[in-house]
Design a protein around this motif. Structure first.
Motif, mmCIF file in Angstrom:
data_model
loop_
_atom_site.group_PDB
_atom_site.id
_atom_site.type_symbol
_atom_site.label_atom_id
_atom_site.label_comp_id
_atom_site.label_asym_id
_atom_site.label_seq_id
_atom_site.Cartn_x
_atom_site.Cartn_y
_atom_site.Cartn_z
ATOM 1 N N LEU B 11 -91.739 -42.658 -23.312
ATOM 2 C CA LEU B 11 -91.394 -44.061 -23.109
ATOM 3 C C LEU B 11 -91.466 -44.417 -21.634
ATOM 4 C CD1 LEU B 11 -88.312 -44.190 -25.438
ATOM 5 C CD2 LEU B 11 -90.515 -45.248 -25.838
ATOM 6 N N SER B 12 -91.521 -45.712 -21.362
ATOM 7 C CA SER B 12 -91.540 -46.139 -19.971
ATOM 8 C C SER B 12 -90.165 -45.877 -19.365
ATOM 9 C CB SER B 12 -91.866 -47.621 -19.886
ATOM 10 O OG SER B 12 -90.729 -48.364 -20.229
ATOM 11 N N PRO B 13 -90.079 -45.764 -18.035
ATOM 12 C CA PRO B 13 -88.793 -45.421 -17.404
ATOM 13 C C PRO B 13 -87.682 -46.392 -17.762
ATOM 14 C CG PRO B 13 -90.551 -45.611 -15.775
ATOM 15 C CD PRO B 13 -91.167 -45.899 -17.081
ATOM 16 N N ILE B 14 -88.025 -47.668 -17.908
ATOM 17 C CA ILE B 14 -86.976 -48.636 -18.223
ATOM 18 C C ILE B 14 -86.410 -48.334 -19.596
ATOM 19 C CG2 ILE B 14 -86.442 -51.071 -18.438
ATOM 20 C CD1 ILE B 14 -88.941 -51.637 -16.787
ATOM 21 N N ARG B 18 -82.621 -47.253 -20.774
ATOM 22 C CA ARG B 18 -81.878 -47.958 -21.817
ATOM 23 C C ARG B 18 -81.400 -46.992 -22.876
ATOM 24 N NH1 ARG B 18 -85.898 -52.807 -21.676
ATOM 25 N NH2 ARG B 18 -84.865 -53.941 -20.033
ATOM 26 N N ARG B 258 -99.413 -58.588 -23.940
ATOM 27 C CA ARG B 258 -99.220 -57.434 -23.069
ATOM 28 C C ARG B 258 -98.239 -57.694 -21.939
ATOM 29 N NH1 ARG B 258 -103.188 -53.285 -22.677
ATOM 30 N NH2 ARG B 258 -102.725 -53.229 -20.476
ATOM 31 N N HIS B 259 -98.194 -58.927 -21.450
ATOM 32 C CA HIS B 259 -97.411 -59.153 -20.236
ATOM 33 C C HIS B 259 -96.111 -59.907 -20.486
ATOM 34 C CE1 HIS B 259 -100.430 -57.668 -17.431
ATOM 35 N NE2 HIS B 259 -101.300 -58.143 -18.290
ATOM 36 N N PRO B 262 -93.392 -58.152 -23.911
ATOM 37 C CA PRO B 262 -92.485 -57.024 -23.653
ATOM 38 C C PRO B 262 -91.239 -57.440 -22.890
ATOM 39 C CG PRO B 262 -94.723 -56.391 -23.160
ATOM 40 C CD PRO B 262 -94.756 -57.860 -23.450
ATOM 41 N N ASN B 263 -91.383 -58.418 -21.988
ATOM 42 C CA ASN B 263 -90.205 -58.849 -21.235
ATOM 43 C C ASN B 263 -89.345 -59.815 -22.030
ATOM 44 O OD1 ASN B 263 -90.646 -57.571 -18.529
ATOM 45 N ND2 ASN B 263 -92.604 -58.573 -18.885
ATOM 46 N N VAL B 266 -86.653 -58.245 -24.575
ATOM 47 C CA VAL B 266 -85.342 -57.756 -24.157
ATOM 48 C C VAL B 266 -84.246 -58.690 -24.657
ATOM 49 C CG1 VAL B 266 -83.905 -57.285 -22.180
ATOM 50 C CG2 VAL B 266 -86.277 -56.589 -22.177
#
Lengths: 529, 366
Positions: B11-14, B18, B258-259, B262-263, B266
Motif C-alpha cells: 500500500l501507499s505510505p499514507i 492509516r 486517478r487524481h 483517491p483524495n 478519504v
C-alpha cells in the motif's frame, strides 16, 4: 554578557521526540538592535524563537538557559508567561493571510491584546488602536478600524499584525519571516517601518529570515544557522565581507549566476495577438452585472525557438493568468499561434493531443505532485496517454533516462512525493514535463518556494536542458536575480498590461518605465562599502 | 498474518499509516474482527441452520440434501414433492436404512416445528436454544438468516449508493459551473421526495421483495454522499497537480479517476459505516411496520414486531434487541475507528510533529 542584553539564550537546545532540531544555540539581543537569524528552511530558526517563548507543542524537549533581561524563562510557571508574551514580547508572523482572525474587525483584533494586557476597553481601546494604526503608517486609519481582514492587502495586513505586536510597547519584537509572502516593494516598506519603530521605542528585534539581501540591509548583527547549529555570529559587515564558515560562503555565493546561452535568429514558436483574459463578476440581485474584471489586457508577444521569455511583475499583475491562458487552462480572447497552429481554436481531443508540445511546471513543489502516486507513475502518466503504443519496458526506460537527465537517482521511481525535498520535487515536476519532449515549457515561479542554494541548482538544470533540447521557456518570476540568470528577453507586467519589454540585460540594467525602476530598486542587493 | 503484512507493504505510505492508526484503535480493530467472523459464519447459514441433513446415506447411496432437492419418492414417500426430512415417516426410514449428518441447528428460518410439545411461542430449551416465535419457527435460525440478509442488503445498498453518489457528485464538483448549479437544484428537488410514503405506496402496489426495496432505497440513499464528494471535487479541481494533469492533456475521466477520486474518497470513506448502519436500521424499521420484506422472510424487524405483540414471550424481544444492538454497536465502533484513521490530525499526532518532518526533509535535500 552585554549590559544591554534583552534576550539571552545559552546552550539552548530543542529536541522533538529525541531528534535534535536546535543544538546548543547561544545568542543575545540588545536594546535598539536587530539580530537576524538566517538559515535555509529546516535550519531551526523559527523553532528557536518559538522555543524560547515556550510556544512549541508538548513533545518538544527544551534545555538550556534563557533570560529576558533578568527573568529566567526556563522555569517560568504557565501563568507568568501570559504577562510576557504579547506584553513584553511581540510577535509578527510570516503569513498575513492566516494570522489575523477573519471574523474580527481590525479594531477588535488590536483591542483584544489591549484589553488583556492593559485592561483597556471600549472607547479607550479604540482610541489607542487608532493611534497604533497611525504609528504603522496605515492610510485612512478611521476607516480601517472597522475593516475586515479580507478587505486589506497583504502589506496592510502585515501592518495590522505589527500594530498588534507593538500595542503593549514590548521590549522585544520577534519577526518570523515577516515579509516572505509580500512583494519586493512592499517588503522594503515593512522592514523600514519595523526599523523605525524599533528606534522609536528602544526595542530589540529578532529578525528571522532566509533572505540574505534583507539581512544586509536591515540587520545589525547576524547569526547563521544550519541544521540546528550556529555556523557563525557577528556584525553584518563582518559576516558579509569576510565570512568565517564554509556554509556562510555557500549561502552568499548561492545567488543564481550566469546567463542564458545566447541565441541566434531563431524562428518564432509562439505568437499571441490581442490576447486578453477577463473574469465576469457576480451579479447582485436587482442590479446590472458589473463590468468584467480584466486580468490580462489585450497583449501581443512572441517567443522564439530556444528562447526564454521572462515575465516579471508583482502579485496580482496577471502573470500566472497569462500563462494559464497560453496553456488554454483558462478561457481567453484573442489569437494564440503556436508553431503555425491556432491554439485558441482547438478544443476537446484535438487540443489534448497538442498538449504534449507545451508543458508547465508550477510554483508549489508540494502541491503540484499527486500525493498518492509513486514518482514513476507521476512521470509516465502523460507518456502513457500520448504514446499508447509504447510498451511497459520502453516507458520504464524513458522514465529512468528522464530521471537521470534531471539529476535524480534512478531508484526513486518507486517512492512517493512526500519523501522528497522541495528541490527534488521540483525536479520531478520538470521530469514530468520534459518526458513528453515538449517544445515550450511554462515555468510558473518554479524557484520561489525553494532555498537559494537549491534555486541555483534548479536554474542551472533548466539552462542545461534548454541548451541540450532547444526548449523555449516562458519564465514567470518576481525574483529578478533568477530572471537575470534565465531569460533572454523580459516583459514587465503591471495590472495585466505590458509596461516594458526588451532584452533582459537592457531592461534590468537600464529600465525606462518608473514601475520597472521601482521593482529593480527594491530588489537590488546593497553592496557594503 | 504474514500475508496481511505483505499486503500492507504494497500500500501507499499514507494508507499504511492509516492502517496502523486503525489497528492501534483496539475497540475498532476487535469489532472489525468480530463482525467479520460473524458475517462469514452467517454466509454459511445453510450449513449451520437447516432443516435438511448436510450429507446422508440411504440404501448405501450418498445424498447431499443441502445442495440438491430430492423428491420424497426417492426415500419411499408417495408424492414427488421435495422431501420433508422432519416428517416422522421419512425420518424413520432414514434411520433404519442409512445415517444422516445434521447441521447444529436442524431448522431453517421457515421450518415450522410440528412436534412442539407446547403452544408457540415456546421459551428457550435444548430443542430451540432461543425458543420459537409465534408460528413455531426457531428464533436462532431466523436471527442467523436475518443477520445475513440485513448485512447483504446494507452492503449492496452502500456500494450502490457509493457508486451513484461518487459519479453524480464527482461530475457536479469537477465540472462546476452550470452543471453544478443545475445538478444541485435537481438533487435538492429529488431529496424532497418522501421516501417512506413512496415505500408504503409501493407496498400496496406490488409485493415488495428484497430487490424492490433495494431499488427504491437506492434512488434516495446516494443523496447524502453527493454533497461530500462534490465538495471534495470542487476543492481538488483547483489543486496544482490536477492542473498539471490537465496540462499534460489527460482527459477528464482519467484525471477524475486517478487524481481527484483517491483524495475525495478519504471524506467519503468515513461516511460509509454510517451509511451502512443507516441501511440496516431502515430495513429493520420497514419490516417492523410491515412494509418491508415479504412475509416469511427472515428479518430482524419482523422479530422486533413479534416481540412487541408477544410481551408474554420476552425471549423474542430480548433476542431482537440484543442482536440488533450488538450488530449496530460493532458497526459504529468500526466506523469510529475508520474516521479516526482517516483524520489527518490524528495521523500527525501519532507520527512526529510537523517541525521535525521539516528538518528530516532537509537532511536528504538535493
Amino acid at each position: 554578557m552585554h549590559p544591554d542584553a534583552l534576550l539571552r539564550l545559552e546552550e539552548f537546545s530543542v529536541r522533538f521526540d529525541g531528534i535534535s532540531v536546535v543544538d546548543r544555540l547561544s545568542l543575545e539581543i540588545r536594546r535598539g538592535e536587530t539580530l537576524a537569524l538566517v538559515g535555509e528552511s529546516g535550519s531551526g530558526k523559527s523553532v528557536s524563537a518559538l522555543g524560547a517563548m515556550n510556544l512549541l507543542p508538548p513533545n518538544a524537549d527544551i534545555v538550556g538557559g534563557r533570560w529576558l533581561e533578568d527573568v529566567d524563562l526556563s522555569h517560568l510557571p504557565a501563568k507568568a508567561w501570559y504577562g510576557i508574551r504579547g506584553s513584553r514580547v511581540g510577535f509578527v508572523f510570516q503569513e498575513p493571510m492566516t494570522s489575523l482572525n477573519p471574523l474580527h474587525t481590525v479594531s477588535k483584533q488590536i483591542g483584544e491584546s489591549l484589553r488583556l494586557h492593559q485592561g483597556l476597553g471600549g472607547q479607550a481601546a479604540r482610541k489607542r488602536a487608532r493611534e497604533l494604526l497611525e504609528q504603522v503608517q496605515l492610510p485612512r486609519p478611521d476607516e480601517l478600524l472597522d475593516a475586515w481582514p479580507h478587505q486589506l492587502s497583504g502589506g496592510q495586513r502585515q501592518r495590522v499584525m505589527i500594530a498588534m505586536a507593538i500595542a503593549n510597547e514590548p521590549d522585544l519584537l520577534i519577526a518570523d519571516e515577516p515579509t516572505t509572502a509580500l512583494d519586493v516593494t512592499v517588503q522594503q516598506e515593512i522592514l523600514a517601518l519595523l526599523a523605525e519603530l524599533r528606534d522609536d521605542q528602544g526595542m530589540g528585534m529578532l529578525f528571522i529570515t532566509h533572505d540574505l539581501n534583507l539581512v544586509r540591509r536591515h540587520a545589525d548583527r547576524v547569526c547563521v544557522m544550519q541544521q540546528g547549529r550556529v555556523e557563525e555570529t557577528g556584525t553584518v559587515t563582518e559576516v558579509f565581507t569576510s565570512p568565517s564558515s564554509e556554509y556562510t560562503h555557500t549561502l552568499l555565493a548561492a545567488e543564481p549566476s550566469g546567463n542564458p546561452t545566447p541565441l541566434d535568429d531563431a524562428k518564432t514558436l509562439l505568437r499571441t495577438q490581442q490576447l486578453s483574459v477577463s473574469f465576469s463578476r457576480p451579479k447582485r440581485l436587482f442590479s446590472r452585472r458589473p463590468p468584467p474584471f480584466i486580468a490580462v489586457q489585450p497583449l501581443t508577444m512572441t517567443v522564439a525557438k530556444g528562447e526564454t521569455l521572462g515575465i516579471v511583475g508583482e502579485s496580482g499583475s496577471g502573470k500566472t493568468t497569462l500563462a494559464q491562458a497560453l496553456l488554454r487552462l483558462v478561457p481567453s480572447q484573442g489569437e494564440i499561434n503556436f508553431d503555425g497552429q491556432r491554439l485558441d481554436r482547438l478544443t476537446g481531443n484535438a487540443l489534448r493531443r497538442q498538449r504534449s508540445r507545451f508543458q508547465v511546471v508550477f510554483q508549489d513543489p508540494y502541491g503540484s505532485l499527486s500525493p498518492r502516486l509513486p514518482v514513476s507513475s507521476i512521470i509516465s502518466e502523460g507518456l502513457r496517454f500520448h504514446f499508447p503504443e509504447l510498451d511497459d519496458r520502453e516507458v520504464e526506460r524513458r522514465v529512468v533516462a528522464t530521471l537521470q537527465e534531471v539529476g535524480l537517482p534512478t531508484d526513486c521511481a518507486a517512492r512517493y512525493p512526500h519523501e522528497f525535498s522541495g528541490g527534488q520535487r521540483q525536479r520531478i515536476a520538470v521530469a514530468r514535463a520534459i518526458i513528453l519532449e515538449p517544445e515550450l515549457i511554462v515555468l510558473d515561479e518554479p524557484t520561489s518556494a525553494l532555498d537559494r542554494t537549491v534555486q541555483k541548482h534548479l536554474v542551472e538544470l533548466l539552462r542545461e536542458l534548454q541548451a541540450r533540447r532547444g526548449l523555449s521557456y516562458l519564465f514567470i518570476s518576481h525574483d529578478l536575480s533568477v530572471v537575470r540568470a534565465m531569460a533572454h528577453r523580459v516583459i514587465v507586467l503591471k495590472d495585466g498590461s505590458i509596461v516594458e519589454e526588451g532584452g533582459c540585460e537592457r531592461v534590468l540594467n537600464a529600465p525606462r518605465h518608473p514601475y520597472t525602476k521601482r521593482l529593480i530598486n527594491a530588489a537590488r542587493p546593497v553592496h557594503l562599502a | 498474518m504474514a500475508m496481511f503484512h505483505r499486503l500492507a507493504a504494497r500500500l501507499s505510505p499514507i494508507s499504511q499509516r492509516r492502517l496502523t492508526v486503525f489497528r492501534h484503535n483496539r475497540r475498532a480493530y476487535v469489532s472489525l474482527w468480530i463482525f467479520g467472523i460473524l458475517f462469514l459464519l452467517s454466509l454459511c447459514a445453510e450449513l449451520i441452520a437447516n432443516d435438511k441433513p448436510l450429507i446422508m446415506t440411504y440404501q448405501d447411496q450418498w445424498y447431499a440434501p443441502v445442495l440438491i432437492d430430492y423428491p420424497e419418492t426417492e426415500f419411499g414417500g408417495f408424492l414427488p414433492t421435495p422431501t420433508d426430512y422432519h416428517d416422522p415417516v421419512i425420518r424413520e426410514r432414514l434411520a433404519s436404512e442409512g445415517w444422516a449428518l445434521w447441521p447444529p441447528i436442524p431448522y431453517s428460518y421457515q421450518t415450522l416445528d410440528m412436534e412442539l410439545g407446547r403452544p408457540s411461542p415456546s421459551p428457550p430449551d435444548s430443542r430451540h436454544w432461543l425458543g420459537t416465535d409465534d408460528q413455531g419457527r426457531d428464533v436462532l435460525a431466523r436471527v442467523i438468516y436475518g443477520f445475513r440478509l440485513s448485512v447483504i442488503f446494507a452492503l449492496v445498498l452502500t456500494i450502490g449508493s457509493l457508486v451513484m453518489g461518487v459519479v453524480i457528485g464527482g461530475i457536479q464538483g469537477y465540472f462546476g459551473g452550470k452543471i453544478d448549479l443545475i445538478g444541485q437544484r435537481l438533487t435538492e428537488i429529488w431529496s424532497g421526495l418522501p421516501v417512506l410514503f413512496l415505500l408504503i405506496i409501493l407496498a400496496s402496489l406490488v409485493e415488495p421483495n428484497l430487490w424492490w426495496l433495494l431499488g427504491i432505497m437506492l434512488l434516495f440513499s446516494w443523496l447524502g454522499i453527493v454533497d461530500v464528494v462534490r465538495a471534495e471535487f470542487l476543492r481538488a479541481r483547483n489543486l496544482e497537480y490536477v492542473r498539471a494533469a490537465k496540462a499534460l492533456g489527460l482527459p477528464s475521466r482519467l484525471i477524475m479517476w486517478r487524481h481527484v477520486l483517491p483524495n475525495a474518497m478519504v471524506a467519503t470513506m468515513t461516511f460509509i459505516p454510517f451509511l451502512f448502519t443507516g441501511a440496516i436500521t431502515t430495513l429493520t424499521a420497514l419490516d417492523f411496520l410491515g412494509f418491508g420484506l415479504p412475509p416469511g422472510s427472515p428479518s430482524l424487524g419482523e422479530l422486533v414486531a413479534q416481540g412487541k405483540s408477544n410481551l408474554q414471550a420476552p425471549w423474542l424481544g430480548i433476542t431482537a434487541f440484543l442482536s440488533l444492538s450488538i450488530m449496530l454497536s460493532l458497526l459504529v465502533f468500526i466506523g469510529e475507528g475508520l474516521r479516526d484513521a482517516f483524520d489527518p490530525r490524528h495521523i500527525q499526532a501519532t507520527n512526529t510533529s510537523p517541525t521535525t518532518n521539516h528538518s528530516q526533509r532537509v537532511t536528504h535535500a538535493s
